[in-house]
Design an enzyme around this catalytic site. Structure first.
Site, PDB file in Angstrom:
ATOM      1  N   THR A 362       0.865  -1.421   0.088  1.00 42.64           N
ATOM      2  CA  THR A 362      -0.061   0.274  -0.168  1.00 42.64           C
ATOM      3  C   THR A 362       0.857   1.457  -0.047  1.00 42.64           C
ATOM      4  O   THR A 362       2.037   1.340   0.207  1.00 42.64           O
ATOM      5  CB  THR A 362      -0.993  -0.021   1.078  1.00 42.64           C
ATOM      6  N   SER A 388       1.482   8.478   5.187  1.00 40.71           N
ATOM      7  CA  SER A 388       0.834   8.450   3.896  1.00 40.71           C
ATOM      8  C   SER A 388       2.243   8.784   2.769  1.00 40.71           C
ATOM      9  O   SER A 388       2.767   9.593   2.854  1.00 40.71           O
ATOM     10  CB  SER A 388      -0.075   9.513   3.762  1.00 40.71           C
ATOM     11  N   ARG A 389       2.473   7.788   1.911  1.00 40.58           N
ATOM     12  CA  ARG A 389       3.533   8.041   0.983  1.00 40.58           C
ATOM     13  C   ARG A 389       3.148   8.989  -0.131  1.00 40.58           C
ATOM     14  O   ARG A 389       4.117   9.110  -0.783  1.00 40.58           O
ATOM     15  CB  ARG A 389       3.863   6.529   0.398  1.00 40.58           C
ATOM     16  N   VAL A 390       2.133   9.236  -0.161  1.00 43.70           N
ATOM     17  CA  VAL A 390       1.735  10.576  -1.098  1.00 43.70           C
ATOM     18  C   VAL A 390       1.971  11.889  -0.420  1.00 43.70           C
ATOM     19  O   VAL A 390       2.609  12.896  -1.139  1.00 43.70           O
ATOM     20  CB  VAL A 390       0.239  10.194  -1.528  1.00 43.70           C
TER      21      VAL A 390
END
Ligand code: ATP
Ligand code: MG
Length: 523
Positions: A362, A388-390
């Site tokens: 994810t 959150s990698r975004v």
């Protein structure tokens, strides 16, 4: 003997064939001929070739079938009682089939038919507002579905070139998540935590917050208790979100085959909307049960067990599922599918096999901590372990400005607070930081099913950042926030539209917001 037979059967030469009789015979022969011609030119619809095999053994939701050597992978086979099975293990003259239903007639020796079709599921607008299973069976007691289209349960994920970067924010309406772990359209964000830590609540609140945005939501319940699913459906109905939602359910008592196929089918239902350029949110609650159903099937199919007895391809079954969620490029309509898979951990062990797999598949995780839950810090989001990698790319510019370094400041506060427990005297600066941090923590608390709009969240975070809450008692903060939310409703409309349209706020805008907040807090 044969001679006499011949004589009696053949026309006696003594009876001459007159012209009438000749014509009659010719006509009759002609008719017969044309009937034959017709029959041979178009095959009769009654003539159906079916390949049938025989069940050799059955048990635990698995049937072994022989005599169907041409079966394709994932082809539907029809069992007695019209029960559907999906061919999973193809060996020479021995097929392992997962059953999606049960019937007393399914036993060794019974016959099985090939259908030539791949497992599929209904799609379309008719599913909205309904509670169904993966095959389209209605579970809400309502009218049968009016379906005119079905699509395969398993579909290819979009190609890399068909995808666009995640940059449109998806507001959850939950302050701690929107501020610290922002999610964007097309992102896959895992919700992970022990049992009863509020995982389902976070996902359902996110669905509720999509009210009025036109976002289509899918809640896919896998192996949940019936009462838990009924509660979710009730909550969605109360929030008037059920009309925009499809609830796809497989319960713990269903055949493991059905539990295994359900999330794929739910994703197909979501993709139908996504491919029309719509935005879709899908919640899988939860994937540990999906993994367990697949483990059960694999062991029964005598596949080799690996770590924690899960089969070797357990990583693949989840990545195949979650890769289907994405933001599509403009050329393909610009639709998106955002996924919130939920996973239950045991004794806070995120490094167990399935949770680590999912963390790596994810684009980030929201970790819910039982410790915070017990302390009443709800929602129990552990900001240190969540990511959150975004990141900020999926945050509205105005929001980014207030959330800025909240995360860093907050984690520094937590450290300082732990340290302060041992110190007798603190310098004024540290004391002020702790006071502020406690107020931030209080502001990040939020009750269930009460999503906040972006402007409400920005106002509350701005107030605490500016120190407007510093003079208030901790227990006064809840009321102060309520007053802010109510007053914003009718006094700050233009600012709210500006924020939501993705514009940056000018210094004047910020100043007017601060003045407005100071006024309310004074009151
Ligand atoms: P399970 O492991 O059983 O699936 P879960 O992790 O999904 O549980 P929930 O069912 O969402 O947890 O929540 C557990 C309980 O905590 C519920 O009774 C819910 O009402 C309560 N709860 C969750 N979030 C909040 C909140 N923000 N404020 C108050 N109560 C909450
Ligand atoms: Mg739950």
């Amino acid at each position: 003997m044969s001679d006499t037979n011949l004589e009696t059967n053949s026309l006696a030469p003594s009876e001459p064939i007159n012209d009438d009789l000749k014509l009659n015979i010719q006509q009759t022969l002609g008719q017969v001929g044309s009937v034959y011609d017709e029959a041979l030119s178009k095959p009769s619809p009654d003539l159906i070739l079916t390949e049938t095999g025989i069940i050799t053994s059955v048990g635990g939701g698995i049937a072994r079938v022989e005599g169907l050597p041409k079966t394709q992978a994932e082809e539907i086979l029809l069992f007695p009682g019209n029960v559907v099975g999906i061919a999973l293990n193809l060996e020479e003259d021995d097929i392992g089939v997962i059953l999606l239903g049960d019937d007393p007639l399914i036993k060794a020796g019974a016959s099985v038919k090939r259908t030539g079709h791949i497992a599929d599921t209904p799609v379309g607008d008719a599913l909205l507002g309904r509670v169904i299973d993966a095959t389209g069976k209605v579970l809400d007691g309502g009218a049968p579905l009016k379906i005119n289209k079905r699509m395969p349960m398993e579909r290819e994920a979009p190609e890399i070139m068909d995808r666009a970067p995640v940059k449109v924010p998806l507001q959850t309406g939950i302050k701690s998540i929107d501020a610290l772990i922002p999610i964007g359209h097309g992102q896959r964000e895992l919700i992970v935590g022990d049992r009863q830590t509020g995982k389902t609540s976070v996902a359902v609140d996110t669905i509720i917050n999509q009210c009025g945005t036109g976002m289509i939501c899918i809640y896919c319940a896998i192996g949940q208790r019936g009462t838990a699913v009924a509660r979710v459906v009730e909550t969605l109905r109360d929030a008037e979100m059920l009309e925009q939602t499809i609830v796809v359910v497989t319960s713990g008592e269903d055949q493991p085959g059905l539990q295994y196929m359900t999330p794929y089918a739910a994703t197909t239902m979501a993709e139908w909307f996504r491919d029309q350029g719509k935005h879709v949110l899908i919640v899988y609650d939860d994937l540990i049960r999906h993994a367990r159903a697949y483990r059960e099937l694999s062991l029964l199919l005598r596949r080799a067990p690996g770590r924690e007895a899960f089969p070797g391809d357990i990583f693949y079954i989840h990545s195949r599922l979650l890769e289907r969620s994405t933001q599509l490029s403009e050329a393909l309509g610009g639709g998106s599918l955002t996924a919130l898979p939920i996973i239950e951990t045991q004794a806070e062990d995120i490094s167990a096999y399935i949770p680590t797999n999912l963390v790596s598949i994810t684009d980030g995780q929201i970790y819910l901590s039982p410790g915070l839950f017990r302390k009443g810090l709800l929602p129990a989001v552990d900001t240190g372990k969540s990511v959150s990698r975004v990141g900020g790319k999926a945050q509205l510019p105005a929001y980014r400005a207030v959330a800025g370094d909240l995360r860093l400041a907050y984690s520094q506060f937590e450290e300082l607070e732990t340290f302060a427990r041992f110190a007798t005297r603190l310098d004024a600066e540290s004391q002020a930081a702790i006071n502020r941090g406690r107020r931030v923590r209080e502001v990040l608390k939020q009750a269930e099913h009460q999503p906040l709009t972006v402007i409400q969240q920005i106002a509350m975070l701005k107030a605490v950042n500016e120190g407007l809450f510093d003079e208030l008692e901790l227990k006064q903060l809840l009321e102060a926030q309520k007053n802010i939310a109510n007053a914003l409703e009718d006094q700050m409309k233009p600012l709210a539209t500006k924020v939501e349209s993705g514009e940056k706020l000018t210094d004047d805008d910020w100043q007017s917001l601060v003045d407005f907040l100071t006024e309310i807090i004074k009151k």
